[in-house]
Design a protein around this motif. Structure first.
Motif, PDB file in Angstrom:
ATOM      1  N   SER A   1       0.832  -1.193   0.000  1.00 33.73           N
ATOM      2  CA  SER A   1       0.000   0.000   0.000  1.00 33.73           C
ATOM      3  C   SER A   1       0.874   1.253   0.000  1.00 33.73           C
ATOM      4  CB  SER A   1      -0.914  -0.002   1.223  1.00 33.73           C
ATOM      5  OG  SER A   1      -0.135   0.150   2.388  1.00 33.73           O
ATOM      6  N   ALA A   2       0.236   2.380  -0.314  1.00 25.58           N
ATOM      7  CA  ALA A   2       0.959   3.650  -0.349  1.00 25.58           C
ATOM      8  C   ALA A   2       1.454   4.031   1.042  1.00 25.58           C
ATOM      9  CB  ALA A   2       0.072   4.744  -0.921  1.00 25.58           C
ATOM     10  N   ALA A   3       0.663   3.754   2.065  1.00 25.19           N
ATOM     11  CA  ALA A   3       1.074   4.089   3.434  1.00 25.19           C
ATOM     12  C   ALA A   3       2.303   3.272   3.853  1.00 25.19           C
ATOM     13  CB  ALA A   3      -0.077   3.836   4.401  1.00 25.19           C
ATOM     14  N   LEU A   4       2.334   2.009   3.479  1.00 28.43           N
ATOM     15  CA  LEU A   4       3.473   1.161   3.805  1.00 28.43           C
ATOM     16  C   LEU A   4       4.728   1.621   3.066  1.00 28.43           C
ATOM     17  CD1 LEU A   4       4.534  -1.307   5.310  1.00 28.43           C
ATOM     18  CD2 LEU A   4       3.845  -2.692   3.345  1.00 28.43           C
ATOM     19  N   ARG A   5       4.574   2.018   1.820  1.00 34.97           N
ATOM     20  CA  ARG A   5       5.719   2.522   1.058  1.00 34.97           C
ATOM     21  C   ARG A   5       6.253   3.822   1.649  1.00 34.97           C
ATOM     22  NH1 ARG A   5       3.602   2.183  -4.969  1.00 34.97           N
ATOM     23  NH2 ARG A   5       1.733   2.722  -3.858  1.00 34.97           N
ATOM     24  N   MET A   6       5.362   4.704   2.068  1.00 35.51           N
ATOM     25  CA  MET A   6       5.787   5.957   2.692  1.00 35.51           C
ATOM     26  C   MET A   6       6.500   5.685   4.018  1.00 35.51           C
ATOM     27  SD  MET A   6       5.136   8.531   0.796  1.00 35.51           S
ATOM     28  CE  MET A   6       5.158   9.909   1.907  1.00 35.51           C
ATOM     29  N   ALA A   7       5.973   4.756   4.802  1.00 36.48           N
ATOM     30  CA  ALA A   7       6.601   4.423   6.079  1.00 36.48           C
ATOM     31  C   ALA A   7       7.987   3.816   5.867  1.00 36.48           C
ATOM     32  CB  ALA A   7       5.714   3.463   6.870  1.00 36.48           C
TER      33      ALA A   7
ATOM     34  N   ALA B   1      15.217   6.494   5.251  1.00 38.40           N
ATOM     35  CA  ALA B   1      15.893   7.796   5.305  1.00 38.40           C
ATOM     36  C   ALA B   1      16.438   8.057   6.705  1.00 38.40           C
ATOM     37  CB  ALA B   1      14.939   8.898   4.885  1.00 38.40           C
ATOM     38  N   ALA B   2      15.681   7.724   7.732  1.00 36.02           N
ATOM     39  CA  ALA B   2      16.153   7.926   9.106  1.00 36.02           C
ATOM     40  C   ALA B   2      17.332   7.012   9.408  1.00 36.02           C
ATOM     41  CB  ALA B   2      15.017   7.668  10.089  1.00 36.02           C
ATOM     42  N   TYR B   3      17.250   5.756   8.985  1.00 40.39           N
ATOM     43  CA  TYR B   3      18.340   4.813   9.225  1.00 40.39           C
ATOM     44  C   TYR B   3      19.608   5.258   8.514  1.00 40.39           C
ATOM     45  CZ  TYR B   3      21.226   0.699   8.507  1.00 40.39           C
ATOM     46  OH  TYR B   3      22.281  -0.155   8.416  1.00 40.39           O
ATOM     47  N   ARG B   4      19.481   5.678   7.279  1.00 43.39           N
ATOM     48  CA  ARG B   4      20.657   6.087   6.504  1.00 43.39           C
ATOM     49  C   ARG B   4      21.318   7.328   7.125  1.00 43.39           C
ATOM     50  NH1 ARG B   4      21.934   5.317   0.666  1.00 43.39           N
ATOM     51  NH2 ARG B   4      23.356   6.979   0.130  1.00 43.39           N
ATOM     52  N   GLY B   5      20.517   8.287   7.537  1.00 44.54           N
ATOM     53  CA  GLY B   5      21.064   9.472   8.182  1.00 44.54           C
ATOM     54  C   GLY B   5      21.776   9.135   9.483  1.00 44.54           C
ATOM     55  N   LEU B   6      21.172   8.263  10.290  1.00 48.48           N
ATOM     56  CA  LEU B   6      21.816   7.867  11.545  1.00 48.48           C
ATOM     57  C   LEU B   6      23.080   7.068  11.294  1.00 48.48           C
ATOM     58  CD1 LEU B   6      18.695   6.893  13.670  1.00 48.48           C
ATOM     59  CD2 LEU B   6      20.201   8.849  14.005  1.00 48.48           C
ATOM     60  N   LEU B   7      23.070   6.204  10.279  1.00 46.27           N
ATOM     61  CA  LEU B   7      24.250   5.408   9.967  1.00 46.27           C
ATOM     62  C   LEU B   7      25.423   6.300   9.587  1.00 46.27           C
ATOM     63  CD1 LEU B   7      25.645   2.652   9.289  1.00 46.27           C
ATOM     64  CD2 LEU B   7      24.797   3.000   6.971  1.00 46.27           C
ATOM     65  N   TYR B   8      25.212   7.218   8.660  1.00 47.74           N
ATOM     66  CA  TYR B   8      26.317   8.053   8.207  1.00 47.74           C
ATOM     67  C   TYR B   8      26.754   9.058   9.272  1.00 47.74           C
ATOM     68  CZ  TYR B   8      26.078   5.949   3.663  1.00 47.74           C
ATOM     69  OH  TYR B   8      26.106   5.037   2.645  1.00 47.74           O
ATOM     70  N   SER B   9      25.856   9.511  10.108  1.00 44.15           N
ATOM     71  CA  SER B   9      26.282  10.422  11.174  1.00 44.15           C
ATOM     72  C   SER B   9      27.078   9.685  12.236  1.00 44.15           C
ATOM     73  CB  SER B   9      25.077  11.123  11.792  1.00 44.15           C
ATOM     74  OG  SER B   9      24.259  10.202  12.481  1.00 44.15           O
ATOM     75  N   THR B  10      26.743   8.434  12.526  1.00 41.19           N
ATOM     76  CA  THR B  10      27.529   7.698  13.510  1.00 41.19           C
ATOM     77  C   THR B  10      28.907   7.345  12.973  1.00 41.19           C
ATOM     78  OG1 THR B  10      26.476   5.620  12.837  1.00 41.19           O
ATOM     79  CG2 THR B  10      25.579   6.726  14.768  1.00 41.19           C
ATOM     80  N   ILE B  11      29.028   7.099  11.669  1.00 40.79           N
ATOM     81  CA  ILE B  11      30.349   6.838  11.092  1.00 40.79           C
ATOM     82  C   ILE B  11      31.232   8.069  11.267  1.00 40.79           C
ATOM     83  CG2 ILE B  11      31.569   6.487   8.910  1.00 40.79           C
ATOM     84  CD1 ILE B  11      29.255   4.662   8.076  1.00 40.79           C
ATOM     85  N   ASN B  12      30.705   9.240  10.944  1.00 48.51           N
ATOM     86  CA  ASN B  12      31.479  10.478  11.105  1.00 48.51           C
ATOM     87  C   ASN B  12      31.795  10.747  12.568  1.00 48.51           C
ATOM     88  OD1 ASN B  12      31.524  10.957   8.360  1.00 48.51           O
ATOM     89  ND2 ASN B  12      29.641  12.142   8.414  1.00 48.51           N
TER      90      ASN B  12
END
Length: 101
Positions: free
Chosen positions: A2-8, A14-25
């Motif tokens: 569903s569209a809601a599942l895709r948005m979630a 996006a949140a995981y990727r941002g946290l991953l790269y910020s923790t590496i730095n």
């Protein structure tokens, strides 16, 4: 899905990727300091990309898509990878002090 599942899932990714790269730095700046951060991230990225580069050989070696230009690129990058691995101890990364402040 569903569209809601895709948005979630896009939000979680996006949140995981941002946290991953910020923790590496954050890790690199805490362990080696901000002065050496770019150098250490570059070395780690170069060294971790080599296994993926070498995986091209058994996967695409028999296929027509593996061109001679790719073979020359791999032949050039393998010695450069060795030079990077040999120079890493001389860059002063091993003597970096941990800073808990």
């Amino acid at each position: 899905p569903s569209a809601a599942l895709r948005m979630a899932s896009a939000f979680v990714f996006a949140a995981y990727r941002g946290l991953l790269y910020s923790t590496i730095n954050c890790f690199h700046s805490r362990v080696w300091g901000p002065r050496l951060m770019g150098r250490t991230i570059g070395i780690m990225s170069a060294l971790s990309s080599m296994p993926l580069l070498l995986l091209q050989l058994p996967i695409f070696a028999g296929a027509s898509v593996f061109t001679s230009a790719q073979a020359r690129l791999v032949a050039l990058l393998i010695p450069l990878w060795g030079v990077c691995a040999m120079l890493t101890p001389s860059l002063g990364l091993a003597s970096a002090q941990f800073d808990d402040s």
